[in-house]
Design a protein around this motif. Structure first.
Motif, PDB file in Angstrom:
ATOM      1  N   HIS A 291      58.513  81.894  74.838  1.00  0.00           N
ATOM      2  CA  HIS A 291      57.260  81.291  75.269  1.00  0.00           C
ATOM      3  C   HIS A 291      56.159  82.350  75.283  1.00  0.00           C
ATOM      4  CE1 HIS A 291      58.729  83.166  78.990  1.00  0.00           C
ATOM      5  NE2 HIS A 291      57.460  83.267  79.306  1.00  0.00           N
TER       6      HIS A 291
ATOM      7  N   LEU B 233      53.900  84.923  73.617  1.00  0.00           N
ATOM      8  CA  LEU B 233      53.304  85.318  72.343  1.00  0.00           C
ATOM      9  C   LEU B 233      53.308  86.840  72.182  1.00  0.00           C
ATOM     10  CD1 LEU B 233      52.145  83.726  70.064  1.00  0.00           C
ATOM     11  CD2 LEU B 233      49.885  83.902  71.093  1.00  0.00           C
ATOM     12  N   ALA B 234      53.123  87.553  73.285  1.00  0.00           N
ATOM     13  CA  ALA B 234      53.085  89.012  73.196  1.00  0.00           C
ATOM     14  C   ALA B 234      54.434  89.576  72.766  1.00  0.00           C
ATOM     15  CB  ALA B 234      52.672  89.597  74.542  1.00  0.00           C
TER      16      ALA B 234
ATOM     17  N   ARG C 191      54.787  88.978  69.164  1.00  0.00           N
ATOM     18  CA  ARG C 191      53.925  89.939  68.472  1.00  0.00           C
ATOM     19  C   ARG C 191      54.631  91.277  68.320  1.00  0.00           C
ATOM     20  NH1 ARG C 191      51.925  94.079  67.476  1.00  0.00           N
ATOM     21  NH2 ARG C 191      49.798  94.873  67.593  1.00  0.00           N
ATOM     22  N   PHE C 192      55.392  91.641  69.350  1.00  0.00           N
ATOM     23  CA  PHE C 192      56.088  92.927  69.341  1.00  0.00           C
ATOM     24  C   PHE C 192      57.269  92.916  68.371  1.00  0.00           C
ATOM     25  CE2 PHE C 192      59.316  95.785  71.268  1.00  0.00           C
ATOM     26  CZ  PHE C 192      58.610  96.971  71.194  1.00  0.00           C
TER      27      PHE C 192
ATOM     28  N   ILE D 263      47.774  85.604  65.187  1.00  0.00           N
ATOM     29  CA  ILE D 263      47.165  86.044  66.435  1.00  0.00           C
ATOM     30  C   ILE D 263      45.692  86.394  66.233  1.00  0.00           C
ATOM     31  CG2 ILE D 263      47.168  87.935  68.121  1.00  0.00           C
ATOM     32  CD1 ILE D 263      50.204  87.793  68.047  1.00  0.00           C
TER      33      ILE D 263
ATOM     34  N   LEU E  75      46.491  78.986  73.454  1.00  0.00           N
ATOM     35  CA  LEU E  75      47.652  79.804  73.818  1.00  0.00           C
ATOM     36  C   LEU E  75      47.258  81.280  73.872  1.00  0.00           C
ATOM     37  CD1 LEU E  75      50.593  79.003  74.352  1.00  0.00           C
ATOM     38  CD2 LEU E  75      51.107  79.637  72.004  1.00  0.00           C
TER      39      LEU E  75
ATOM     40  N   GLN F  10      46.681  84.018  77.419  1.00  0.00           N
ATOM     41  CA  GLN F  10      47.454  85.245  77.602  1.00  0.00           C
ATOM     42  C   GLN F  10      46.697  86.204  78.538  1.00  0.00           C
ATOM     43  OE1 GLN F  10      50.155  84.840  75.742  1.00  0.00           O
ATOM     44  NE2 GLN F  10      51.229  86.650  76.432  1.00  0.00           N
TER      45      GLN F  10
ATOM     46  N   VAL G 270      52.242  79.317  79.901  1.00  0.00           N
ATOM     47  CA  VAL G 270      51.123  80.248  79.827  1.00  0.00           C
ATOM     48  C   VAL G 270      49.788  79.563  80.050  1.00  0.00           C
ATOM     49  CG1 VAL G 270      50.290  82.223  78.529  1.00  0.00           C
ATOM     50  CG2 VAL G 270      52.473  81.211  77.939  1.00  0.00           C
ATOM     51  N   ILE G 271      49.620  78.402  79.403  1.00  0.00           N
ATOM     52  CA  ILE G 271      48.315  77.743  79.493  1.00  0.00           C
ATOM     53  C   ILE G 271      48.075  77.243  80.913  1.00  0.00           C
ATOM     54  CG2 ILE G 271      46.979  75.753  78.680  1.00  0.00           C
ATOM     55  CD1 ILE G 271      48.290  76.219  75.933  1.00  0.00           C
TER      56      ILE G 271
ATOM     57  N   ASP H 138      47.395  80.070  83.215  1.00  0.00           N
ATOM     58  CA  ASP H 138      46.021  80.530  83.075  1.00  0.00           C
ATOM     59  C   ASP H 138      45.075  79.660  83.899  1.00  0.00           C
ATOM     60  OD1 ASP H 138      44.130  82.284  81.834  1.00  0.00           O
ATOM     61  OD2 ASP H 138      43.458  80.543  80.669  1.00  0.00           O
TER      62      ASP H 138
ATOM     63  N   LEU I 260      53.926  94.105  77.329  1.00  0.00           N
ATOM     64  CA  LEU I 260      53.514  93.734  75.983  1.00  0.00           C
ATOM     65  C   LEU I 260      52.243  92.908  76.030  1.00  0.00           C
ATOM     66  CD1 LEU I 260      57.038  92.675  74.803  1.00  0.00           C
ATOM     67  CD2 LEU I 260      55.827  94.755  74.170  1.00  0.00           C
ATOM     68  N   THR I 261      51.315  93.212  75.157  1.00  0.00           N
ATOM     69  CA  THR I 261      50.112  92.381  75.049  1.00  0.00           C
ATOM     70  C   THR I 261      49.955  91.948  73.608  1.00  0.00           C
ATOM     71  OG1 THR I 261      48.584  94.130  74.463  1.00  0.00           O
ATOM     72  CG2 THR I 261      48.989  93.787  76.811  1.00  0.00           C
ATOM     73  N   LEU I 262      48.955  91.115  73.379  1.00  0.00           N
ATOM     74  CA  LEU I 262      48.744  90.632  72.022  1.00  0.00           C
ATOM     75  C   LEU I 262      48.263  91.737  71.096  1.00  0.00           C
ATOM     76  CD1 LEU I 262      47.262  87.083  72.406  1.00  0.00           C
ATOM     77  CD2 LEU I 262      49.573  87.815  71.870  1.00  0.00           C
TER      78      LEU I 262
ATOM     79  N   GLY J  57      49.684  94.546  71.062  1.00  0.00           N
ATOM     80  CA  GLY J  57      50.797  95.487  70.978  1.00  0.00           C
ATOM     81  C   GLY J  57      51.075  96.044  72.349  1.00  0.00           C
TER      82      GLY J  57
END
Lengths: 278, 325, 320, 304
Positions: free
Chosen positions: A220, A222-223, A226-227, A250, A261, A265, C185-186, C189, C257-259, C261
């Motif tokens: 679930h 996204l980060a 991404r990794f 992304i 989404l 984040q 997540v949504i 938020d 971790l973030t979007l 990286g």
């Protein structure tokens, strides 16, 4: 979608799965819940593919269908050009040897009554691989590759004697002991602390690089995708909303859902700004 | 609205179960060694009467037709004639059934209410001596052997101390007396009912109390109890508004599950206290090979249990909104 | 103005095998209308602090020492009646969504009305209902859902209703314990945004407890990082998250971790301790076995608070 | 933490030891165990009196000097019944019968209940619905009355048939519990991984599910012992016991039917006390076990 010269390891076409909500013996209710709605996707050999979606989006169901844990209603799943629908007997067993699962929630993913060794050796026993000595060697290799060494220290332990991260490593060892071609990792770290899940992610990406295994990573987060992943598909309400190379999606999301989404984040924007300033 | 739906569904299920019991008994009566006809017809009857009864019950017909007769007879209330009483079985049952229902329902309701109330109190004092002792006493109550405790009560209260009738449901001389009004008669029945009721109450209350106690303890560890406490409710409010009602739900379930067990106890109590109920009639009939009476008594006992089950289910759905959807 | 001042709070749990210290000598202060974030991984004692402030700890917990001063008076010394009066009216809570914070057999609205009327019996039921309607509008739940049962609500709705209930008595302080965990997540938020907006609108102080540093960084002005029952680093969010000094904070941030990286902070790859922890004196640094910059003296001497700036301090003997 | 350093023994054994220490701390459990030992001793001693003198045989031994029920004396410690049989030796033999009936009926009902519960829970769908409806049906039947009816239809029942019938009527409760446990186990990921690894259904049921439900099954066995003893005693009390054995219920029947209940408390009290206490003993042990197996305690263990 790019079609390479080599055939993809997994092809999902037009897959449909519905559940009945009311299962009464007397009246057959017609209320149906569509968990997977006409999904098609292809996973190339050796890639780390991410399936990103919220809870209830159908991502776990899709994983279970691919693993042949549940039957589907329509469409097809081809693994190594083999229809998995209706597989039986020795063909099913061969299929089972090539595709494995790393489950969610390490606290429940190991049978509390089996020692670590019994857990890891079980797939070998089921597939009648090797004699007891060889099994021990293979189990040891698998466990140490998963980062629990010396393996002999861990073999006699029971799950309640392991920490959450250690349990998940044992579960990874169990999945890898058959040397599968394809592994489904279903939110393998959702119950773990961030620092531990980070080490598990690193382990998975190492395994993927060294053993040339194909991963389907269900998450679930996204980060995390991404990794880990080079390609992802975003799934919402049983449908694939968008798919493609991770960074493309992304940085340049095409659909509203993916956009929301990404926006949801939690970001360290203030931190990055400050870091850039220094 | 959806409660209605639930009642209809459960009633249908119960009807199916009852039909299975009905058919099972028919099968048993034909599988058992010996002649089914002689089981249903009193050997002391005149041959003409016997013949009439045989044709009424369809016992001279092929097996499947016998079954049809059997079902039809059940719904028209024709169960044959009791060997012992020499009267139609339906009359005997009709007299006995209300007595059983009176004793059975009052004992179940009283013991469940008392169990819920005391269990709530005991759970609140968890770990204190009163908790330990009430738990042990409840265990003892629950495991007492019912016929024995009934005999003991008769011996102590009716024989040694006196003041209680030894047996029966009414004092004949009082009922013969035209001067005694309805009030005195009711009082008389209650006087007779006290010891059987006490016996059943003691046997049942222990287990309900223990269930309530552990359910209450489990409920008290629920998150919404924490919410209630954080909201500033005092302990009594938490107990009576939040923990108590929720914790009594499992007791309702267990009342439903133990109904069959309760009716066993009811039959034993009726027998020892010679309470003129249908359970005693069944035991009596079985001991004396009065098969028509035994069969009908058993069927009506099943009906009582099934209907009580339905009532408990509906009550549960009424108390727990999660069941109705 | 200081709203809440916690001094040297220590809380232990009694287990079958002995007592375990869950909160060890914790002190902090919170001003009116400010938000404080407590971050740490599971088992670090952050929830125990939250529960301890309102004395909602389970029976086997024991407050060993310390004081919790709310507007100058010590909550730990309060009588039961005074405590019940304080709860929700002055300090309310937002619970984790996964927790079954709603009584399943009572209607949601009734449970909120109960909270209102318990503290002010003078308010009639109808008036309280109007109040609930206002609260529901504030948290964006249709008012015709007020008298539904909890199981008829979605996860996000349950959580928004909890927020509505937390606001029902207009408290000075809200303790939010993992309010967005286990939500998508949504939805997460949305909940975070709601909490932020409400905090600003009513100028309520918030203690925000979470394992997710991203969420905490989003909501809070001040940050406390906890590890094994102790606060190891505290300061403004820009200080703690941009220039962390404690090795534990660094490792926590480096695994986030973030979007974009991984966060930039980590220069050390896999944190490895140069020390074996076998003979570590009691009271010394808990992070020692995993600390990349430990020195032998760490095993024998207790860590010291180091001030990096006026607001930024860390509990470590060797951080700059 | 201490758990990790503890020596590595099998999980079952370790849980047993842990459970035992918890059990032993429990007052209720200790009382139950002591009571049970007393009854065990009684059952063993039941072989002695007939060896001393044939007149002490519980069924056939008659004291030639006694013609009516006598109170306790030097020759008959608990007195005699109305035809001069020794009550103590009857009481001792009753313990043996109670154990025999209780444990064998409970064991059988556990085997049925566990197997059916696991199959229903694991198979799901129609199998589950049918099995559970069947269980519901048996559960609403008053077992005592059904056995009575059967014994009047099929003639005098011998003790093993009674045991079997009790077992047949007492499994549904267990299978409901085991089914619920199986359903929750089935959702656990380790069942999925076993299936993905290619394990057969039999292997999953017996290797993965059975060990996990066994503690609960054993717990229910202690409760079933209780109910089996009570049903047998009630049958005997009503005169439907096996006429070749002496049981406590039968002793009560004799004192009741011969009208001695007001004259001979030494005859009325002991069998009733014994039935009540032996069921109490098993029940107390069950309660203590239940507290040991309490899911909240297990949760604590999982968190490490």
């Amino acid at each position: 979608m790019s079609s390479s010269s080599r055939s993809p390891i997994l092809q999902v076409e037009d897959l449909l799965k519905t559940y009945r909500t009311d299962r009464s013996l007397i009246k057959r209710s017609s209320v149906k819940l569509t968990a997977v709605n006409r999904i098609s996707l292809e996973i190339e050999r050796g890639e780390f593919f991410g399936l990103v979606g919220a809870s209830g989006s159908g991502k776990t169901t899709l994983g279970r269908l691919i693993l042949k844990l549940e039957p589907f209603d329509a469409g097809s799943i081809r693994f190594n050009d083999l229809q998995i629908h209706g597989l039986k007997g020795s063909k099913l067993k061969a299929f089972r040897r090539q595709i494995q699962l790393i489950p969610q929630d390490p606290y429940q993913s190991l049978n509390p009554y089996l020692s670590v060794f019994d857990t890891i050796a079980e797939p070998l026993i089921i597939h009648r691989m090797g004699n007891p000595g060889e099994r021990k060697v293979r189990a040891r290799d698998a466990l140490e590759a998963a980062g629990l060494s010396p393996a002999d220290d861990f073999f006699p332990r029971y799950p309640h004697q392991l920490s959450g991260g250690q349990r998940q490593r044992a579960a990874i060892a169990r999945a890898m002991v058959l040397k599968p071609e394809f592994v489904v990792a279903d939110e393998p770290t959702s119950m773990l602390d961030a620092s531990i899940s980070f080490t598990i992610f690193k382990l998975l990406s190492e395994i993927q690089k060294q053993k040339k295994v194909t991963f389907l990573f269900i998450t679930h987060d996204l980060a995390a995708a991404r990794f880990l992943c080079n390609r992802i598909a975003v799934i919402n309400q049983g449908e694939i909303v968008e798919s493609g190379p991770t960074l493309d999606i992304i940085e340049n999301p095409q659909t509203e859902y993916t956009k929301s989404l990404i926006q949801a984040q939690p970001s360290f924007s203030f931190a990055q700004k400050a870091a850039a300033a220094t | 609205m959806s409660l209605q739906k639930l009642i209809i569904r459960r009633s249908l299920e119960i009807l199916v179960i009852f039909f299975v019991i009905l058919s099972g008994l028919f099968l048993l009566f034909h599988l058992a060694p010996g002649d089914p006809v002689s089981r249903m017809v009193d050997p002391t009857m005149t041959p003409e009467d016997a013949e009439l009864l045989v044709s009424q019950l369809g016992l001279d017909q092929p097996l499947w037709l016998q079954y049809v007769y059997y079902v039809k007879n059940f719904f028209t209330g024709n169960f044959g004639v009791s060997f012992h009483y020499g009267r139609p079985v339906v009359e005997v049952i009709g007299e006995r059934l209300p007595n059983t229902i009176l004793l059975f329902t009052s004992s179940v309701i009283l013991s469940a209410l008392a169990g819920i109330f005391w269990g709530k109190m005991v759970a609140w004092h968890k770990g204190k001596p009163v908790d330990t002792w009430v738990t042990i006493i409840s265990l003892v109550c629950h495991t007492l052997f019912l016929p024995w405790i009934a005999l003991l009560f008769i011996w102590i209260f009716a024989y040694k101390i006196g003041g209680f009738p030894l047996n029966g449901m009414i004092s004949p001389e009082l009922w013969m007396d035209p001067d005694s009004g309805i009030f005195l008669k009711t009082l008389d029945i209650m006087h007779h009912m006290l010891l059987p009721l006490l016996t059943l109450f003691i046997i049942h209350v222990g287990s309900y109390l223990l269930i309530m106690r552990s359910s209450m303890l489990e409920t008290l560890s629920e998150d919404y109890i924490l919410t209630a406490r954080a909201k500033g409710l005092n302990e009594k409010q938490i107990r009576n508004r939040h923990a108590g009602p929720n914790a009594s739900l499992p007791v309702v379930t267990s009342v439903g599950l133990s109904l069959a067990f309760s009716i066993n106890g009811g039959a034993l109590t009726e027998t020892v206290f010679t309470w003129p109920g249908i359970g005693r009639e069944l035991i009596f009939a079985v001991s004396n090979n009065d098969y028509p009476l035994a069969l009908a008594s058993f069927l009506f006992i099943s009906i009582v249990v099934l209907i009580a089950n339905l009532v408990v289910d509906v009550l549960y759905a009424f108390l727990d909104p999660r069941i109705r959807y | 103005m200081t709203l809440l001042q916690v001094n040297n709070l220590s809380i232990a749990y009694q287990t079958r095998t002995g007592t375990a210290l869950a909160v060890d000598d914790v002190s902090f202060a919170l001003d009116k209308g400010k938000s404080l974030g407590i971050v740490g991984e599971s088992g670090c004692g952050k929830t125990t602090i939250g529960m301890g402030l309102l004395r909602l700890l389970p029976d086997n917990a024991l407050i060993k020492q310390g004081a919790v001063l709310f507007k100058g008076s010590d909550i730990l010394e309060f009588s039961t009646a005074a405590l019940q009066d304080l709860r929700w009216k002055k300090i309310s809570m937002i619970f984790q969504a996964a927790m079954n914070a709603w009584n399943p057999v009572q209607r949601v609205g009734d449970q909120i009305i109960e909270a209102i009327r318990i503290h002010d019996p003078g308010i009639s039921r109808d008036k309280a209902k109007l109040e609930v309607e206002k609260l529901y509008e504030m948290v964006d739940i249709p008012t015709n859902r007020i008298f539904d049962y909890p199981h008829e609500y979605s996860g996000g709705m349950k959580q928004r209703a909890i927020i509505a209930m937390a606001l029902s008595c207009r408290p000075d302080l809200i303790i939010a314990d993992e309010p967005s965990t286990a939500l998508d997540v949504i939805v997460q938020d949305q909940i975070i945004k709601k909490i932020k907006a409400i905090q600003k609108k009513f100028n309520i102080a918030i203690i925000f407890i979470s394992h997710d540093i991203g969420v905490v960084a989003d909501v809070c002005h001040d940050i406390m990082v906890m590890y094994k029952g102790r606060i190891v680093e505290t300061g403004k969010r820009e200080e703690v998250f941009v220039e962390p000094v404690h090795p534990y904070t660094k490792s926590l941030l480096s695994s986030y971790l973030t979007l974009d990286g991984v966060l930039e902070f980590q220069n050390e790859s896999a944190p490895k301790s140069c020390l074996t922890s076998t003979d570590q004196a009691p009271g010394t640094c808990g992070f020692l076995p995993n600390c990349p910059q430990a020195e032998p003296s760490c095993a024998s001497e207790a860590p010291q608070w180091q001030a990096i700036s006026e607001t930024h301090k860390a509990l470590c003997r060797f951080c700059k | 933490m201490s758990k990790e350093t503890r020596s590595q023994k099998s999980y079952t054994w370790q849980r047993f030891l842990e459970g035992w220490s918890l059990f032993y701390e429990n007052l209720v459990g200790r009382i139950g165990l002591i009571l049970l030992l007393v009854f065990g001793l009684m059952a063993v001693c039941s072989y002695i009196p007939p060896l001393i003198d044939p007149m002490y045989h519980p069924m056939t031994g008659v004291d030639p000097d006694v013609f009516r029920s006598t109170p306790p004396s030097a020759a008959h410690w608990l007195g005699t019944d109305n035809i001069g049989r020794d009550l103590l030796s009857q009481l001792l033999t009753g313990a043996r019968i109670a154990f025999l009936v209780g444990i064998s009926a409970a064991f059988m009902s556990i085997v049925f209940g566990t197997l059916i519960g696991m199959i229903a829970g694991y198979a799901g769908r129609l199998t589950d619905s049918l099995l559970m409806r069947f269980a519901d049906m048996i559960m609403v039947m008053p077992s005592l009355l059904v056995v009575l009816l059967l014994s009047s239809l099929f003639g005098q029942l011998n003790i093993w048939i009674i045991v079997l019938l009790i077992a047949l009527f007492r499994w549904p409760g267990i299978s409901r519990v085991i089914r619920a446990q199986t359903l929750s186990l089935k959702e656990r990921p380790f069942i999925d991984t076993a299936r993905v690894a290619g394990a057969s259904n039999l292997r999953i049921i017996f290797r993965h599910i059975l060990p996990n439900v066994l503690p609960m099954a054993l717990l229910y066995m202690t409760f079933r012992v209780t109910s089996a003893i009570i049903v047998e005693a009630a049958l005997a009390f009503l005169g439907f016991g096996d006429p070749n054995t002496v049981s406590w219920g039968m002793m009560l029947q004799w004192v009741w039917k011969t009208g001695h209940m007001f004259q001979a408390p030494y005859w009325l009290l002991p069998p009733g006390i014994c039935i009540s206490l032996i069921t109490l003993a098993f029940y107390m042990i069950g309660r203590a076990m239940e507290e040991v197996l309490d899911p909240r305690l297990r949760k604590e263990e999982q968190k490490v």
